[in-house]
Every structure is written in structure tokens, then in C-alpha cells.
Scaffold this active site. Sequence first.
Site, PDB file in Angstrom:
ATOM      1  N   CYS A  79     -69.416 -49.747  -5.231  1.00 33.07           N
ATOM      2  CA  CYS A  79     -68.561 -48.409  -4.750  1.00 33.07           C
ATOM      3  C   CYS A  79     -67.412 -48.589  -5.839  1.00 33.07           C
ATOM      4  O   CYS A  79     -67.299 -47.429  -5.681  1.00 33.07           O
ATOM      5  CB  CYS A  79     -68.857 -48.697  -3.717  1.00 33.07           C
TER       6      CYS A  79
ATOM      7  N   CYS B 204     -49.212 -50.015  -9.870  1.00 33.63           N
ATOM      8  CA  CYS B 204     -50.249 -49.318  -9.852  1.00 33.63           C
ATOM      9  C   CYS B 204     -49.891 -49.018  -9.121  1.00 33.63           C
ATOM     10  O   CYS B 204     -49.086 -48.826  -7.980  1.00 33.63           O
ATOM     11  CB  CYS B 204     -51.602 -50.118  -9.998  1.00 33.63           C
TER      12      CYS B 204
END
Length: 387
Positions: A197, A344
Site C-alpha cells: 500500500c 529524503c
Amino acid sequence: MSYKDIKFSKEELARYDRHIIIPEFGYEAQQKLKAAKVLVVGSGGLGSPGLLYLAAAGVGTIGIVDFDVVDDSNLQRQVLFGVDEIGKPKVEAAHRRLSALNPHVNFVLYNEQLTSQNALDILKDYDVVADGTDNFPTRYLVNDASVLLGIPNVYASIFQFEGQVSVFNYKNEAGELGPNYRDLYPSPPPPGLVPSCAEGGVLGVLPGIIGSLQALEVIKIITGVGDTLSGRFFTFDALTFQTRTFNIKRNPANPINGINPTIKSLIDYEEFCGLKKPQEKPVKEITAKEFYDWQVKGEKFQLIDVREPHEYEIVNIGAELIPLASVLDQADKIDRDRKVVIHCKMGGRSAKAIRELEAKFGFDNLYNLKGGILSYIDEVKPELTKY
């Protein structure tokens, strides 16, 4: 103690009145719920609605296994949590919410990862397990532990717009044992074939639907009211609102409880699913405060952000945007004659980018911003908006 010896306070009788007055459910079924012990593995998308309804229904003891912390990306679907819980352990945040919902339930918290080493010890104290995980190693682990212990396993999974529910390892009143996960999927798909997911996304309302159905099956198993999904596999398509129910049966070749079982104890499920990774070479790191010192002192460096454009638009610290998927193709944009800081959101993708760049192009001047932009905001620039 037999469920028949279970008593209710005046407050509990008022709370469960709408259950008790159902002719097919009644007082006895409510007693069975209070006497039951249910383990929910995962308190995220599926676990959130499942836990809410199991607690509200009056399951006496609920165990929660989850070693994750609440992230802002969870809040689109994990309705147990709010913004105040971001960064906190999920089991603790879930406990606070569920205790406020029903103070008559006993909660047992496992703020740890379910592994081959601890699964049997944890599961053995429960009557039913509800598997709300999102990865194949843990699904096989929960299945095998349930089979070895003789515990029903209520399975569910979700992806994008589709959901699945079934009941595994359930023995009916006639003593007939139903199929388990390995009867349906004897072996896992190749690594990377089925995205998670987190990689492919999920419609926020879908786990609410599927997790509620999962809770329904748990309640039916405990109370004996209705027919469970044992021997059946239910699928739901949220886009078309089509549902299908497939009949499934036990496979004589099942490696854990077939005619000639070969699995008699829990195994290494990461290795079984092809996810065992070799020891990764460490990358050079720099903390948020060390990086800020570089900025203050005028250190010469290049700053690169490997997140996605939509993340960059939410919040950025002035880095050059080169998404991870294209970092090798744009390696010519990365300096070799000065230090390069790559970041990130939390540090994982940037570490991957550095390893790939070092392996393919031989860079030796790359530094990973430890903890990513979130650490930089927390420790250096709290005035920036988190995402």
C-alpha cells in the site's frame, strides 16, 4: 472460567443493550465476547476499524501487536489516530483511544515486531487472531503460528480499490477443519511483483470497509452466531461495488498441515519470501545539526532532495530535486569536487540513492542526511511546515 459465569455491571448492560436484545445474539453471545481473547496483528489501516469495533462490541481482552509509530501519511485511513499522536508508538496511541471508547476491555500491548522467535509465545494466549498486516512474510508467519497452535485466523488485505477477507484454520461444530492461507497461496509471489500500500496506495475508506468485515468474522467465530467465511474467500471492488465469494478447500499437499507436512516449526519468513537482503554497505551520514553547522560556517556543498515532486511542494529546504527513480539517469548533475548532502523524508530513500550512485559511478563524496528532512525540521527549523 466458563463464559456462563461471566457477569455484567449495570453500565455494561446498558452499553451492550442493542446486542442483547437481538433474538439470535442475546445475553449468552455477549458473555462469550467478554470471555474471549483476541489478538490483532497490526493497528494500521485494517487494524484501526477492527480494533474500534471489537472494543466497542465488548471483547474482554484484546492484544495489539505493532512496532510502528504514527506517521502523518497514516491519517488518511488509520482512523484510530490523530495529529497529536504523530511520532508516537501506535500501540500506545491505540490504547488511549480504545480505553476511552470502552473502559471495560482489558488491553495487552506488544510494542514489538512479530517474529518467528516470539509469535508462538504471543499467540498461544488468544482464542482468535486477526491479521491486519500488509506484507507477505508476516502473513505466512501469522498463518503458520495459528495452524501450529490451532487458533482461527481472520485474514484480510487491501490494495488501492480492492479488498479481501477470509477465515482460516477454523474448526466448525462438527470438528471439520477449514483451509488456511497456505491452501490458497502455497508460496509467495516473487519479490517486488505485488506492491505494498505504501508503494501503490489505497483508497482511505477501503480499510474501513474491509477491517469492519474482519471484525464481523471475529465476532461470529467467538459467539457462534451466523456462518463464518471459513472455506470461502470474499473479494470487494470499491470502484464497481462488485463482490465475489469463492469457495476454497484444503489442499492435501499443504506443507504445514497436509498429508505429509514438511513445516513443523516456524521458519525464516523473510528468506521464504525472497526478501532476505545481504548486509548493506554503510553510507556516510551527517546529522541535522552537523549539516546546519556547515550552512552557518559557509561550507561548500551541494544539496539534493530525492523525494517526489508533490512532497517537495509541501515543504523543502532549497535542495535540487532529483527523485530517486531518476537519480542514476541524472548522475551528471551531481558534483564530484565538493561535498554532496542527499536527503529524503526520513533517510531511507536517500541512503538507497547513495548506494546506487556509489556502486555505479564510484562517488565518494556523498553524505546522507540522517533522519531526512523531518529531523532537520525538528532539530533546526521547527518553523517549517511538516508533511
